[in-house]
Design a protein around this motif. Structure first.
Motif, PDB file in Angstrom:
ATOM      1  N   GLU A  88       2.448   1.462  -3.652  1.00  0.00           N
ATOM      2  CA  GLU A  88       1.505   1.734  -4.738  1.00  0.00           C
ATOM      3  C   GLU A  88       0.764   3.060  -4.551  1.00  0.00           C
ATOM      4  O   GLU A  88       0.065   3.506  -5.450  1.00  0.00           O
ATOM      5  CB  GLU A  88       0.469   0.601  -4.848  1.00  0.00           C
ATOM      6  CG  GLU A  88       1.067  -0.754  -5.155  1.00  0.00           C
ATOM      7  CD  GLU A  88       1.609  -0.825  -6.575  1.00  0.00           C
ATOM      8  OE1 GLU A  88       0.987  -0.241  -7.472  1.00  0.00           O
ATOM      9  OE2 GLU A  88       2.661  -1.446  -6.770  1.00  0.00           O
ATOM     10  N   GLY A  89       0.879   3.644  -3.367  1.00  0.00           N
ATOM     11  CA  GLY A  89       0.178   4.901  -3.112  1.00  0.00           C
ATOM     12  C   GLY A  89      -1.271   4.700  -2.719  1.00  0.00           C
ATOM     13  O   GLY A  89      -1.997   5.662  -2.510  1.00  0.00           O
ATOM     14  N   THR A  90      -1.698   3.438  -2.620  1.00  0.00           N
ATOM     15  CA  THR A  90      -3.080   3.198  -2.232  1.00  0.00           C
ATOM     16  C   THR A  90      -3.310   3.577  -0.769  1.00  0.00           C
ATOM     17  O   THR A  90      -4.439   3.790  -0.362  1.00  0.00           O
ATOM     18  CB  THR A  90      -3.463   1.728  -2.438  1.00  0.00           C
ATOM     19  OG1 THR A  90      -2.392   0.907  -1.995  1.00  0.00           O
ATOM     20  CG2 THR A  90      -3.726   1.456  -3.900  1.00  0.00           C
TER      21      THR A  90
ATOM     22  N   GLU B 147       0.846  -1.204   0.000  1.00  0.00           N
ATOM     23  CA  GLU B 147       0.000   0.000   0.000  1.00  0.00           C
ATOM     24  C   GLU B 147       0.877   1.248   0.000  1.00  0.00           C
ATOM     25  O   GLU B 147       0.559   2.240  -0.658  1.00  0.00           O
ATOM     26  CB  GLU B 147      -0.904   0.025   1.237  1.00  0.00           C
ATOM     27  CG  GLU B 147      -1.773  -1.192   1.415  1.00  0.00           C
ATOM     28  CD  GLU B 147      -3.203  -0.995   0.913  1.00  0.00           C
ATOM     29  OE1 GLU B 147      -3.481   0.045   0.303  1.00  0.00           O
ATOM     30  OE2 GLU B 147      -4.012  -1.886   1.137  1.00  0.00           O
TER      31      GLU B 147
ATOM     32  N   PRO C  39      -4.808   5.523  -7.177  1.00  0.00           N
ATOM     33  CA  PRO C  39      -4.518   4.381  -6.326  1.00  0.00           C
ATOM     34  C   PRO C  39      -5.499   3.241  -6.568  1.00  0.00           C
ATOM     35  O   PRO C  39      -6.647   3.298  -6.156  1.00  0.00           O
ATOM     36  CB  PRO C  39      -4.686   4.943  -4.914  1.00  0.00           C
ATOM     37  CG  PRO C  39      -5.556   6.146  -5.077  1.00  0.00           C
ATOM     38  CD  PRO C  39      -5.641   6.515  -6.518  1.00  0.00           C
TER      39      PRO C  39
ATOM     40  N   GLU D  34      -2.641   6.326   0.448  1.00  0.00           N
ATOM     41  CA  GLU D  34      -3.184   7.690   0.416  1.00  0.00           C
ATOM     42  C   GLU D  34      -4.710   7.650   0.316  1.00  0.00           C
ATOM     43  O   GLU D  34      -5.408   8.446   0.921  1.00  0.00           O
ATOM     44  CB  GLU D  34      -2.591   8.466  -0.754  1.00  0.00           C
ATOM     45  CG  GLU D  34      -3.033   9.918  -0.782  1.00  0.00           C
ATOM     46  CD  GLU D  34      -2.312  10.752  -1.822  1.00  0.00           C
ATOM     47  OE1 GLU D  34      -1.301  10.281  -2.374  1.00  0.00           O
ATOM     48  OE2 GLU D  34      -2.761  11.871  -2.084  1.00  0.00           O
ATOM     49  N   LEU D  35      -5.175   6.685  -0.463  1.00  0.00           N
ATOM     50  CA  LEU D  35      -6.621   6.544  -0.619  1.00  0.00           C
ATOM     51  C   LEU D  35      -7.250   6.083   0.697  1.00  0.00           C
ATOM     52  O   LEU D  35      -8.234   6.651   1.166  1.00  0.00           O
ATOM     53  CB  LEU D  35      -6.906   5.536  -1.723  1.00  0.00           C
ATOM     54  CG  LEU D  35      -8.350   5.418  -2.160  1.00  0.00           C
ATOM     55  CD1 LEU D  35      -8.834   6.726  -2.740  1.00  0.00           C
ATOM     56  CD2 LEU D  35      -8.499   4.312  -3.179  1.00  0.00           C
ATOM     57  N   LEU D  36      -6.637   5.046   1.310  1.00  0.00           N
ATOM     58  CA  LEU D  36      -7.183   4.530   2.570  1.00  0.00           C
ATOM     59  C   LEU D  36      -7.189   5.612   3.642  1.00  0.00           C
ATOM     60  O   LEU D  36      -8.134   5.721   4.420  1.00  0.00           O
ATOM     61  CB  LEU D  36      -6.360   3.332   3.055  1.00  0.00           C
ATOM     62  CG  LEU D  36      -6.528   2.036   2.277  1.00  0.00           C
ATOM     63  CD1 LEU D  36      -5.690   0.938   2.922  1.00  0.00           C
ATOM     64  CD2 LEU D  36      -7.983   1.613   2.223  1.00  0.00           C
TER      65      LEU D  36
ATOM     66  N   PHE E 220      -5.627  13.921   4.407  1.00  0.00           N
ATOM     67  CA  PHE E 220      -4.488  12.994   4.374  1.00  0.00           C
ATOM     68  C   PHE E 220      -3.395  13.476   5.310  1.00  0.00           C
ATOM     69  O   PHE E 220      -2.790  12.680   6.012  1.00  0.00           O
ATOM     70  CB  PHE E 220      -3.943  12.877   2.942  1.00  0.00           C
ATOM     71  CG  PHE E 220      -2.737  11.996   2.818  1.00  0.00           C
ATOM     72  CD1 PHE E 220      -2.826  10.643   3.041  1.00  0.00           C
ATOM     73  CD2 PHE E 220      -1.505  12.518   2.471  1.00  0.00           C
ATOM     74  CE1 PHE E 220      -1.730   9.818   2.931  1.00  0.00           C
ATOM     75  CE2 PHE E 220      -0.392  11.698   2.351  1.00  0.00           C
ATOM     76  CZ  PHE E 220      -0.503  10.351   2.589  1.00  0.00           C
TER      77      PHE E 220
ATOM     78  N   TYR F 165      -6.010  -1.230  -6.872  1.00  0.00           N
ATOM     79  CA  TYR F 165      -5.450  -2.536  -6.549  1.00  0.00           C
ATOM     80  C   TYR F 165      -5.469  -3.389  -7.807  1.00  0.00           C
ATOM     81  O   TYR F 165      -6.544  -3.781  -8.270  1.00  0.00           O
ATOM     82  CB  TYR F 165      -6.259  -3.197  -5.440  1.00  0.00           C
ATOM     83  CG  TYR F 165      -6.208  -2.442  -4.138  1.00  0.00           C
ATOM     84  CD1 TYR F 165      -5.076  -2.504  -3.338  1.00  0.00           C
ATOM     85  CD2 TYR F 165      -7.263  -1.651  -3.728  1.00  0.00           C
ATOM     86  CE1 TYR F 165      -5.013  -1.797  -2.150  1.00  0.00           C
ATOM     87  CE2 TYR F 165      -7.212  -0.939  -2.543  1.00  0.00           C
ATOM     88  CZ  TYR F 165      -6.080  -1.021  -1.762  1.00  0.00           C
ATOM     89  OH  TYR F 165      -6.021  -0.319  -0.584  1.00  0.00           O
TER      90      TYR F 165
END
Lengths: 259, 313
Positions: free
Chosen positions: A98-100, A95, B84, A102-104, B50, B86
């Motif tokens: 991948e930069g995900t 995470e 972002p 940031e989304l979470l 964020f 998956y």
């Protein structure tokens, strides 16, 4: 009156009791079954366990000793030093990379929900692996009369031990963006923790030596659970390791916000 | 809907956002313009909860982005610059996961609606890893609108797309702007000019200009510039330059394409004077039109001034 209060407020969903732990848990557990690594780990573990099982059967036959159910579980536990980092190194490092993350972190989700969901997903997968080894216990029970109480105690211990190991692995995954680094650090830490009672022998200060020994995960499993005993202090030890590692992991995730 | 007051963000000694204040009203498309590293992403990250600001404060729909972060996160749809996703999930699986994290009711219907909005219903079962860059961008947008938020924050939504995809995303943003407050960042000026109701130009973390694209252009267009093309047998450039320079109020004459760009003092309209001078000299006047300053020119002008100041200090 503040002018931002004058603006009409929009309705937002009330906070949920379990937060979004369940959603993250489901995704993580599902991920183990779409990525090849989880099947590979399961395959290898069963293969190695099968080899060990046959070896134990030979030993018990030759020595004419009673077949011991916890022996096999103890062997499984010793594999966790390698397996726990493999199972957890991806969880947060991916995470982060991948930069995900940031989304979470911009979802209406608490940081602790992210960590808990991922941890529980890994622990659930581990539990499935552990349950698969019951096959060998059933075979054993059909040819010998192992102590069932001892078997159950050893499984409880293995379950807690696994949870603690996975929490440590997850903690290192939170630390970095690199899965290999996360895996290697997790492996090193678990190795040191597992062998702490041995390493303690070289410490001359008796108090420090006892402290290091007391922190050995190996000791907390093998001196009680492996002998069919469930002791509160050993249960608490693993629970504290889990809680501590997860607490640090949450802090690591939080720190992503400050970089 | 979005209100930013004296926002500051420092990373160590580096100041990414410096005392920034602006506002975006309900149903407005706000273009956030600036070169790379101007502080656009940092500002958006603060608005989406964020990261916390170092100083100042910001509210979204009346909620403070720091102290009421959870409420803000419910009300904002955010698409970060690197979308972002998956890769191992299907488009539908990904969107359902996002919907579940947001705890919105009627998840299946919402996912379908979002997919329809970005025109991707036919790719719902595709794995994200197999999607082209443009499609991924659309999945990112679908994720941002899945809960039908009043505020959308899109960080460079058209970056890295081919021209056709850029047009598609722009028209989508325009459409979303009808019933959402949209804040989107870009470093392409014509894009902001086309889509936005209002533009905010930021440079080195500070707002340097703000307003509707048209107003910005009018305000900042200090110099009256016209394009002149003169025909005739002799096309000796020097002679023509001399001719134009003799016209009263002309400050500068530069060669440009097949003619000249003429700049007047004080933004005066010098077209009649030029027309007279050219015809009096017995030359055919082929073309005479005002040179509109694009946002691009404005932007270069404003940021250059800033660079000179910074360099001189």
């Amino acid at each position: 009156m503040n002018d931002h209060q004058a603006e009409s407020r929009y309705e937002v969903p009330p906070p949920a009791l379990t937060g979004s732990v369940w959603a993250i848990f489901k995704r993580e557990l599902g991920q183990y079954f779409v990525s090849p690594i989880a099947y590979f780990v399961a395959f290898v573990i069963l293969l190695i366990m099968g080899l060990a099982f046959n070896a134990y059967l030979e030993i018990w036959k030759d020595q004419r000793t009673t077949a011991s159910a916890p022996a096999l579980v103890g062997f499984f536990v010793s594999l966790m030093v390698f397996m726990a980092p493999l199972l957890t190194m991806r969880l947060l490092a991916e995470e982060n990379r991948e930069g995900t993350i940031e989304l979470l972190l911009t979802m209406p989700v608490r940081d602790i929900d992210i960590v808990l969901g991922k941890f529980l997903g890994a622990w659930a997968y581990y539990t499935l692996l552990l349950l698969v080894t019951v096959v060998y216990q059933l075979i054993l029970a059909s040819v010998a009369q192992p102590d069932m109480g001892a078997a159950i105690a050893s499984y409880i211990g293995a379950w807690l031990y696994g949870g603690a190991s996975l929490a440590v692995g997850l903690m290192f995954s939170a630390l970095t963006e690199n899965q290999i680094v996360a895996g290697f650090l997790g492996l090193s830490a678990l190795m040191v923790m597992f062998q702490a009672n041995t390493f303690a022998l070289s410490i001359s200060d008796p108090n420090l030596r006892e402290l290091v020994r007391a922190l050995s995960t190996g000791t907390h499993y093998y001196r009680s659970f492996a002998n069919g005993i469930v002791r509160l202090e050993d249960v608490l030890f693993f629970v504290f390791v889990m809680a501590g590692a997860l607490f640090v992991a949450v802090r690591m995730v939080e720190s992503r916000r400050w970089r | 809907m979005i209100k930013v007051e004296h926002l500051t963000k420092r990373y160590g000694t580096f100041t990414a956002v410096d005392d920034l204040s602006f506002e975006a009203r309900h149903g407005e498309i706000l273009g956030f313009l600036g070169p790379n590293g101007a502080g656009k992403t940092t500002t958006m990250r603060i608005l989406t909860g964020f990261m916390p600001p170092t100083g100042g404060h910001a509210t979204v729909a009346g909620y403070d982005v720091f102290t009421e972060s959870m409420q803000v996160r419910h009300l904002v749809g955010y698409m970060p610059e690197t979308v972002p996703l998956y890769p191992d999930m299907s488009v539908r699986g990904y969107l359902e996961f996002m919907a579940e994290l947001r705890r919105i009711p009627n998840r299946r219907a919402r996912v379908r609606e979002a997919l329809a909005r970005v025109d991707m219903l036919d790719r719902a079962e595709s794995l994200v890893r197999n999607l082209s860059k443009g499609l991924r961008q659309r999945v990112g947008l679908a994720q941002a609108i899945i809960h039908d938020p009043p505020v959308l924050i899109l960080d460079e939504p058209t970056i890295g797309l081919d021209p056709r995809q850029v047009l598609a995303v722009r028209s989508l943003v325009r459409e979303l702007g009808k019933d959402h407050t949209v804040m989107f960042s870009t470093h392409i000026l014509s894009e902001a000019e086309q889509i936005c109701d209002r533009v905010l130009i930021i440079h080195q973390g500070r707002a340097i200009a703000a307003g509707p694209p048209q107003t910005l252009r009018d305000e900042l267009q200090k110099s009256g510039r016209v394009f002149v093309r003169i025909g005739g047998a002799s096309t000796d450039a020097e002679e023509l330059v001399a001719l134009l320079e003799r016209v009263p109020s002309v400050a500068r004459v530069e060669a440009m394409d097949t003619g000249f760009a003429v700049t007047a003092w004080g933004g005066k309209d010098i077209r009649p004077a030029i027309a007279r001078a050219v015809t009096e000299a017995g030359r055919p006047l082929l073309e005479l039109r005002p040179l509109a300053m694009t946002l691009e020119d404005i932007f270069l002008e404003v940021t250059q001034v800033d660079d000179v100041e910074a360099g001189g200090a």
